[in-house]
Every structure is written in structure tokens, then in C-alpha cells.
Design a protein around this motif. Structure first.
Motif, PDB file in Angstrom:
ATOM      1  N   VAL A 661     -12.956 -59.349  23.866  1.00 48.05           N
ATOM      2  CA  VAL A 661     -14.410 -59.416  23.993  1.00 48.05           C
ATOM      3  C   VAL A 661     -14.969 -60.252  22.857  1.00 48.05           C
ATOM      4  O   VAL A 661     -14.737 -59.964  21.679  1.00 48.05           O
ATOM      5  N   GLY A 662     -15.719 -61.301  23.209  1.00 46.27           N
ATOM      6  CA  GLY A 662     -16.391 -62.119  22.217  1.00 46.27           C
ATOM      7  C   GLY A 662     -17.740 -61.527  21.851  1.00 46.27           C
ATOM      8  O   GLY A 662     -18.538 -61.182  22.727  1.00 46.27           O
ATOM      9  N   ILE A 663     -17.993 -61.394  20.560  1.00 49.52           N
ATOM     10  CA  ILE A 663     -19.239 -60.833  20.034  1.00 49.52           C
ATOM     11  C   ILE A 663     -19.843 -61.841  19.053  1.00 49.52           C
ATOM     12  O   ILE A 663     -19.124 -62.418  18.239  1.00 49.52           O
ATOM     13  N   ASN A 664     -21.152 -62.035  19.147  1.00 48.93           N
ATOM     14  CA  ASN A 664     -21.823 -62.950  18.231  1.00 48.93           C
ATOM     15  C   ASN A 664     -21.802 -62.366  16.817  1.00 48.93           C
ATOM     16  O   ASN A 664     -22.473 -61.378  16.530  1.00 48.93           O
ATOM     17  N   ALA A 689     -19.050 -52.725  24.931  1.00 47.50           N
ATOM     18  CA  ALA A 689     -17.798 -53.411  25.241  1.00 47.50           C
ATOM     19  C   ALA A 689     -16.605 -52.483  25.104  1.00 47.50           C
ATOM     20  O   ALA A 689     -15.663 -52.515  25.906  1.00 47.50           O
ATOM     21  N   ARG A 690     -16.619 -51.610  24.101  1.00 45.21           N
ATOM     22  CA  ARG A 690     -15.505 -50.676  23.909  1.00 45.21           C
ATOM     23  C   ARG A 690     -15.445 -49.664  25.051  1.00 45.21           C
ATOM     24  O   ARG A 690     -14.354 -49.311  25.526  1.00 45.21           O
ATOM     25  N   ILE A 691     -16.598 -49.188  25.509  1.00 44.94           N
ATOM     26  CA  ILE A 691     -16.616 -48.229  26.625  1.00 44.94           C
ATOM     27  C   ILE A 691     -16.073 -48.877  27.896  1.00 44.94           C
ATOM     28  O   ILE A 691     -15.314 -48.264  28.657  1.00 44.94           O
ATOM     29  N   LEU A 702     -11.764 -56.998  19.540  1.00 46.47           N
ATOM     30  CA  LEU A 702     -13.020 -57.632  19.160  1.00 46.47           C
ATOM     31  C   LEU A 702     -12.742 -59.020  18.586  1.00 46.47           C
ATOM     32  O   LEU A 702     -11.912 -59.181  17.699  1.00 46.47           O
ATOM     33  N   LYS A 703     -13.456 -60.024  19.119  1.00 44.47           N
ATOM     34  CA  LYS A 703     -13.307 -61.397  18.632  1.00 44.47           C
ATOM     35  C   LYS A 703     -14.679 -61.928  18.249  1.00 44.47           C
ATOM     36  O   LYS A 703     -15.562 -62.038  19.099  1.00 44.47           O
ATOM     37  N   ASP A 720     -11.972 -62.841  27.374  1.00 42.53           N
ATOM     38  CA  ASP A 720     -12.085 -62.416  28.773  1.00 42.53           C
ATOM     39  C   ASP A 720     -13.555 -62.262  29.157  1.00 42.53           C
ATOM     40  O   ASP A 720     -13.947 -62.634  30.263  1.00 42.53           O
ATOM     41  N   VAL A 721     -14.348 -61.684  28.270  1.00 43.24           N
ATOM     42  CA  VAL A 721     -15.790 -61.543  28.495  1.00 43.24           C
ATOM     43  C   VAL A 721     -16.500 -61.768  27.157  1.00 43.24           C
ATOM     44  O   VAL A 721     -15.881 -61.708  26.100  1.00 43.24           O
ATOM     45  N   VAL A 722     -17.798 -62.043  27.241  1.00 44.79           N
ATOM     46  CA  VAL A 722     -18.635 -62.173  26.053  1.00 44.79           C
ATOM     47  C   VAL A 722     -19.817 -61.230  26.205  1.00 44.79           C
ATOM     48  O   VAL A 722     -20.486 -61.240  27.252  1.00 44.79           O
TER      49      VAL A 722
END
Length: 825
Positions: A661-664, A689-691, A702-703, A720-722
Motif C-alpha cells: 500500500v502506497g501512502i503519501n 489500509a491495514r484493515i 506500508l510503502k 498494489d493500491v494507493v
């Protein structure tokens, strides 16, 4: 005096303002200055500086030498590299390296044009933020360093290189021992400027979400909103680093400036200087290998039919000369008649156009095979030069070496004589020329006559069979006699003056006939005749009469100097690649409402409504002033796996077992931000995202990313998702699938105590409002401005800032009246 008092008052006023103005918040600066997270970021900055600097200056040195190469191909490659990397903004280079996986998904090493592969890996796995930062900063720095180093090399006098070459010093030692130490004087000041710029330039690495000093500062003030004090923390640390580098620069420059000052050192004491019982010291033979190297010849120099031309100008015409061992031969002639050119041909500093020069029967510069002459390789020419000493007209002493080091350098580098033996022999030679008390003095601190005597001692250090001396004077010859030390023959050139008493074996210039020294030397730059200039020799080498043609098998020339999109529609922060199945997106969407409810529930009682609002962040790692836990040890919200939904996952994600999961990383609370420990990332985006990962039965990875990188990383398959605060528009829908999981409510901020509030279009008239570029909020304000203009009222002025921190600073300083932005709930 008046000016000094005025300046002192201004400085005192500035310092007083710094100390007494409470808005500097020096207490906050002191609180964070030695914080663990700040120190970690500082170490990352120093690491980036060292690695990028080593890469930049190491590669820059190589590029500088390539640019000075005779090969057009090598020189062009160096020029092209500098042109490309100096033309491209550093920010673009960083983003290209970091997103290299978008262009090339795999990195393979193997045999070209075959299927043989020795190594293969995903580009995104190799190109970490640290590696991308080092490559971006280092290659960018190399382009500038190359030109900087090249300029320093070109600043070294050509005579230094010729002198080293005449002494037989190998090319590598000429570059590392003679040229570069002197070039460092010109290189060091701008080089340290580049290093200091590199230290501060590491701050741009924040676009890669790499936790160096400035990025760490951003993360902290994104949570605490203490923007200016945190920027001061970064500034003071940059000042500390720059100050340390400046101190190092002073001492390094002092080291390389040896020999530049003119005042002489005091003479050495009698206990330090060698004492000899007689006027001439006892002779000290060089090691056995030295004599074996030079052979057993006596030093007979023969010049037969030598011609030398520079272009169309013939300087030497049919010179025949025999110099017997133990003799002193003087060549007299007017300035520019070719005396120095003849001396330079004896040790092949100037290849002859026609004719032969030999020493004890060995042809200088060429190998004879029948009727053919093949030019020798440079190392063979250097071996021959060690048997032919050379004293230059301007002496060309190595300015960065003492007199002792000047004399001892050639035996050490050309013949491999141990340092102790070479220095002992050098002391004897300095005593021979009457300079035993000057061995630790630099050339610039010697008089002209003393410099000439050191040059003669340097020429004799190799025990040459012959020693050409340009413009020698009888008074400065060694005291051992006319033959020098041990009967070595001297060939000198000097101007002819009426009344001179000439030694025997005198070669006088004749009038312009076949056997004489003719014409002024041409200028190197213009090709015209001029005093003291010598252009590069022509490649063609005509045959010697009766000797057959010359053919260059191994060319040895004269030594050269090493010298944005449409306004978005409603927000949809969850994005996936179109490659992922719609079923997976639908499965994630089913989980979002439940996750949202769980994420938005307060883990602790809310603060009382009448309390003063604060930043909502806790300084101590517990619960914040708003009753929200912002510590890194908070209890995480987790979900349970749902096998029915997990079955809808694409096979590649299900097999991997990880949801990336991409996080700003530069977002602000409550979306994603650093906890109070300044290490753990928390926020509603991360919780949701964790849920989702838990419900799908996947591990959560976490990315961190930034606004500039998330589209490329998502398309390249690194995420995979943002989960981020990103609006949905037509352009983005063509590349990505969206699942909106929250509404974007509007929030309006004004400075505390302001009498202005945004309610409708009329309240907007004449105001300065900060708003995000290409956002829903900007579209609303633009529509209101249109209404105001239609009603004949003054529209608002809209301001766009790149970050929330810049916007808050503008709001706090009164440059804008208000700030409208999304208020996620």
C-alpha cells in the motif's frame, strides 16, 4: 570610526531582535535540536553527502581526464555526459532514477544478444530511495566536478609536465605526483563550494520520501504545526556542517599551498645540515640496478642529418654534431634560432622530422629494423630519457616540492630507488651545487641562480650520460669541474654576445645555409613565427637520406597537459492499477464502510468543547491535548479475514500474500503522519489500509511515497493500491480504478482573532485566499469570482502554495486572509 559604530549598532539590533522576539520560539528549537529523530536525519544527510560526493568527484576526475584525451571519441563522451547532466534539473534526475522501474521492469546481466543471464532482479527492488538519491546527486555533481577539475589541471604550467617527462617519470606518477597536487590549488576553493552546496542540496531528496534531515523536519512540523522553529533547527544544523567543512578547507588548502609564499625560511641550523670535511662531498653511487639500467656506455651523443619543421617553417636543417663524453659543448645563436629546439630533440621531447639522434649507438625515440624506423612506446622513451638529463631555461622545478624532493623525485619514480637512498644522494648533489642549507626550501623561496642550481642537481640525480642545459651560465655549473659530477657531458645553449669567451667544442650558427640553426619558432596558437613557441610535430616522418623511411608503429607525441489536469471531481483516495481485477476492487470497496466507521471512532474521550484548541499532538508520547492518542505504541485497529472476499483477489496478489500500500509520506494529520516517537507512521489512511489487508488475509506492507511518485510507482507495479487524498478526474480514470471511501468536506482557516469568515461570494470580495491548485475548492472559488465580476464587485485573489507548511506560514504572517482546503472526517 563612525562607520564602525553604525555597523556595530546594526549588528546589536539584529542580535537583540533574534533573542527577544518570541515568535522565533527558541525554546522549541532547543527542545528538538538534539532529538533522536533529528540526529538520525542528520546522519542520513551526512551519509548522502559522503557517498554522492565520492561518486561525483571520483567520476568527475575520470571525466576530466577523458575530456583532455587525444581520442575524439573519449573526449566527446565526456563532453556529452557533462552537457546532459548539467542541462537536466536535479529534481528531474532524482525522479527518473527513483522511477526507473517504470521504464525498465527488470535488470538483467548476461551475454548480449543471447539468452544467457547471470543476474536478474526487479528494478524496483534494486532502486531504493537511498540508491536513487546517491545516483541522482552523485552523477549531477560529477558533471560539474569534471569541469572544475579540468580547469584546475589546465592551470598547471605545461613546463611542469615536460620536466617530469624529461626526467623519465611515468605517466601515472606525472599525473598524481606532479600535476594534480599543483592543480589542487585551483580546484579546492570551488570544490568545497560544491561540497557545501551538496550538503544543502540533499534536502531535495524529500521527493523520494527518504528520511534525511529536511524530510524529517517536514514530518515533525506536519504534525506539530511548528513550522518556523523546525526550519530553524534544520538551518542551524546546516550552519554547523558548513562551518566544519570551512575549517577543513582552511587546513587542506594550507597543505596544498606549500611553496606558494615568497619569503624564505630561515636557514637550517648547523646540526641539521650535513657537514663535509672537504668542499666537495664524497661521491655516493646509486644502487646497482641504476647502472645496469643505463648500460656501460660512456655518453657519446651523435646527431646526424637532423631536420625539424613546424608546419611549413623549417627550424633545423641538416644538423650534424658529435658530442664526446666528458666534454662541454655550447650552442650559441640569436634568440629564436632553434637552439632550444635542438636540445629538446636530444631527449625526444620534440620528435625530429628527419635524421637520427643516438646515445652510445642507441637511437633515441626509435627502433631500427633494417631500413625502417619504428617509434618506441612511451615507456621505452622514458627509459632513454633517464640517461639524458635536462635543465630547462625556466628550470620548471616542481613548485609544490622542496629542493630535496625535487632532486629525489626522479630516481624514486623513474628508477624505483628507495626513498632513503634517493634522498641521501639528493643531499650530496645539493651540497655539490652549494645548496645544502636549502633542502627544505621551496622553489619560489629561492633566487633565480639557486633555482638553476637545483635544476642542475635534479638533472644529475639520475646519473645521466648527457645533460642538455638551456641557457646555461658558467658561474652556475657544478663545482666538480667542467664535466659536471663524474665527467657527464654537458650541452648548453645561450645567446651569443660579442666578446664572449667560448669553451672548446663550440658550435656556432652559420648563415642561412644547409647546416645551421634557422628561423624563429612558430607560435603554437597561431602557427606564425614567434619567439619561444613550438607547435605539435607533424605526423609524417620523411626518410633520412640513405636510412630508409620512418614508420610510426607506436606513436609517441609530445606530452600534453593532463591537461495538471482539469478540476477534479469528488474525492476518491483509493487507487489500483487497471491490471487488477474489478472483483478485487469491489471486494475492497465492501470493506471500506466498516473500516471507515472503525477508523473514525475516537479511541479516547474527546476534549471538552470549551477547551482551547491545540495542535492535537502529544509531546510526550501519550494522549494529545485533544484526547487523541498520537503515540507510536497505540493500539492498532485490526480486522479478521473474510475468505469469501479473499477468493476474489487476483492470483498474483494472493500468491504473494502481501498487500503493498502506497501512502503519501508528506501528508498531514489525520490522514498519515509521524507519531510522537517520530518513527512510527499512523493515521486514518494507514488504519483503513491495514484493515483491508486483514480482511483479505494478506500481510500489510506500508510503502511511503510522495505526490510526484505515486502514479509512476502504481503503474510500474511497485504498489498494489494507493491510499491518499487524490481527486477523481477523467484523465486519471483512463489509467486507474478508484474506490471512494470518504467524503471531502470543506474547511476554512483564518488567523486567530481575525474578523473575517468565508460564508458566500460576497464575503470573498477583495480578499486574498490560499487554495490548492486544480482542486474542488479552487473550482468553487473560481465560480464565486465569476459571480462577483458579473455583479461588478472586486473578485478575490487566489494564491497557490506547494505545501501546507508554506500556506500556514503565509496565513500566520498575514500575506493571505484565509485558507480553504479539504477537511477529511
Amino acid at each position: 570610526m563612525v562607520l564602525a559604530v553604525a555597523v556595530g549598532l546594526v549588528v546589536a539590533a539584529v542580535l537583540y531582535s533574534f533573542v527577544t522576539n518570541p515568535r522565533w520560539e527558541w525554546g522549541v528549537v532547543a527542545q528538538w535540536f538534539f532529538a533522536e529523530s533529528i540526529i538520525r536525519g542528520l546522519l542520513e544527510t551526512l551519509k548522502l553527502t559522503v557517498l554522492a560526493g565520492a561518486l561525483g568527484f571520483g567520476l568527475g576526475l575520470l571525466l576530466a581526464l577523458m575530456r583532455l584525451s587525444k581520442s575524439p571519441l573519449i573526449s566527446s563522451v565526456s563532453w556529452t555526459f557533462s552537457w546532459v547532466f548539467r542541462s537536466t534539473p536535479l529534481l528531474v534526475q532524482l525522479l527518473l532514477w527513483y522511477n526507473l522501474g517504470y521504464l525498465y521492469e527488470q535488470v538483467r546481466f548476461g551475454i548480449p544478444f543471447t539468452d544467457a543471464t547471470f543476474f536478474e532482479a526487479r528494478t524496483s527492488d534494486l532502486m531504493t530511495p537511498m540508491l536513487a538519491a546517491v545516483l541522482g546527486l552523485g552523477l549531477h555533481q560529477a558533471a560539474y566536478s569534471a569541469e572544475l577539475i579540468r580547469g584546475g589541471i589546465l592551470s598547471v604550467d605545461q613546463g611542469q609536465l615536460e620536466a617530469a617527462s624529461a626526467l623519465g617519470i611515468p605517466a601515472r606518477d606525472r599525473s598524481l605526483r606532479i600535476v594534480l597536487p599543483q592543480a589542487m590549488r585551483a580546484i579546492l576553493p570551488p570544490a568545497f563550494n560544491e561540497v557545501i552546496g551538496l550538503v544543502k542540496g540533499t534536502s531535495i531528496v524529500y521527493v523520494l520520501a527518504h528520511a534525511e534531515l529536511f524530510f524529517t523536519i517536514q514530518l515533525i512540523y506536519g504534525r506539530t504545526q511548528q513550522v518556523l522553529p523546525m526550519l530553524l533547527v534544520a538551518t542551524v544544523w546546516y550552519v554547523v556542517i558548513t562551518s566544519a567543512l570551512s575549517v577543513g578547507q582552511y587546513y587542506i588548502e594550507r597543505h596544498y599551498s606549500k611553496g606558494r609564499c615568497a619569503p624564505c625560511h630561515p636557514p637550517r641550523c648547523s646540526r641539521c645540515a650535513p657537514a663535509w670535511p672537504d668542499s666537495a662531498p664524497p661521491r655516493r653511487e646509486l644502487p646497482h640496478e641504476h647502472h645496469r639500467h643505463h648500460g656501460t656506455g660512456r655518453g657519446l651523443i651523435e646527431i646526424r642529418g637532423v631536420h625539424k619543421s613546424f608546419g611549413d617553417l623549417e627550424v633545423l636543417r641538416g644538423i650534424d654534431l658529435r658530442i664526446e663524453p666528458g666534454t662541454v659543448t655550447v650552442i650559441l645563436g640569436p634568440s629564436g634560432s632553434g637552439k632550444s629546439t635542438l636540445l629538446r630533440t636530444i631527449n625526444h621531447l620534440e620528435p625530429v622530422t628527419q635524421g637520427l639522434i643516438s646515445l652510445d649507438g642507441e637511437t633515441i625515440g626509435y627502433r631500427r629494423e633494417g631500413d625502417l624506423l619504428h617509434e618506441l612506446h612511451e615507456r621505452e622513451v622514458l627509459r632513454q630519457r633517464t640517461a639524458i638529463g635536462m635543465v630547462f631555461q625556466s628550470f620548471n622545478l616542481f613548485a609544490h616540492m622542496t629542493a630535496l624532493a625535487n632532486v629525489a623525485e626522479a630516481p624514486r619514480r623513474a628508477l624505483g630507488v628507495p626513498r632513503r637512498e634517493a634522498e641521501a644522494h639528493a643531499r650530496e648533489l645539493l651540497a655539490l651545487v652549494g645548496l645544502s642549507d636549502k633542502e627544505r626550501v621551496y622553489p619560489r623561496q629561492l633566487s633565480g641562480g639557486q633555482q638553476q642550481r637545483v635544476a642542475i642537481a635534479r638533472a644529475l640525480a639520475l646519473r645521466p650520460k648527457g645533460a642538455p642545459v638551456r641557457r646555461a651560465h658558467q658561474r652556475t655549473r657544478p663545482r666538480a669541474g667542467r664535466g659536471g659530477a663524474g665527467g657527464d657531458p654537458f650541452t648548453g645553449a645561450r645567446r651569443h654576445h660579442p666578446g664572449d669567451r667560448h669553451p672548446r667544442d663550440l658550435l656556432r650558427p652559420r648563415r642561412r645555409r644547409h647546416r645551421g640553426l634557422h628561423g624563429p619558432r612558430p607560435d603554437r596558437r597561431t602557427g606564425t613565427a614567434g619567439r619561444g613557441a613550438r607547435p605539435a610535430p607533424p605526423r609524417a616522418h620523411p626518410c633520412v637520406p640513405g636510412e630508409g623511411p620512418h614508420r610510426r608503429r607506436h606513436p609517441v607525441g609530445r606530452p600534453r597537459s593532463p591537461h495538471r489536469s482539469a478540476p477534479p471531481s469528488p474525492r476518491g483516495p483509493l487507487m489500483t492499477r487497471s491490471l487488477l481485477s474489478r472483483r478485487a476492487l469491489a471486494a475492497s470497496g465492501l470493506l471500506l464502510p466498516a473500516a471507515l466507521l472503525a477508523a473514525c471512532s475516537d479511541p479516547a474521550p474527546a476534549a471538552s468543547a470549551g477547551g482551547d484548541s491545540g495542535s492535537g499532538a502529544s509531546d510526550g508520547g501519550g494522549e494529545g491535548t485533544g484526547g487523541i492518542d498520537t503515540s507510536g505504541a497505540q493500539e492498532l485497529i485490526r480486522g479478521t479475514a473474510d475468505e469469501e472476499i479473499a477468493a476474489l483477489l487476483p492470483p498474483e496478489i494472493a500468491e504473494a500474500g502481501v498487500l503493498r500500500v502506497g501512502i503519501n509520506g508528506t501528508s498531514a494529520a489525520p490522514l498519515s503522519f509521524l507519531a510522537d516517537d517520530n518513527q512510527t507512521y499512523i493515521g486514518s489512511e494507514i488504519d483503513i489500509a491495514r484493515i483491508v489487508a486483514d480482511k483479505l488475509g494478506l500481510e500489510f506492507e506500508l510503502k511511503l511515497t510522495t505526490w510526484e511518485n505515486w502514479p509512476l510507482k502504481l503503474e510500474a507495479g511497485e504498489f498494489d493500491v494507493v491510499h491518499a487524498n487524490i481527486g477523481v478526474n477523467e484523465e486519471r480514470l483512463q489509467k486507474f480504478d478508484f474506490a471512494s471511501y470518504r467524503a471531502a468536506f470543506m474547511s476554512f482557516l483564518v488567523k486567530k482573532g481575525a474578523d473575517f469568515w468565508l460564508e458566500d461570494a460576497d464575503s470573498l470580495s477583495g480578499r486574498i485566499i490560499a487554495v490548492g491548485n486544480a482542486t474542488n475548492q479552487e473550482r468553487i472559488l473560481t465560480d464565486w469570482n465569476a459571480e462577483l465580476e458579473a455583479a461588478g464587485k472586486e473578485p478575490a485573489e487566489l494564491k497557490n502554495y506547494s505545501t501546507d507548511a508554506d500556506t500556514l506560514l503565509a496565513l500566520g504572517s498575514g500575506r493571505v486572509d484565509g485558507y480553504i482546503s479539504p477537511s477529511p472526517r
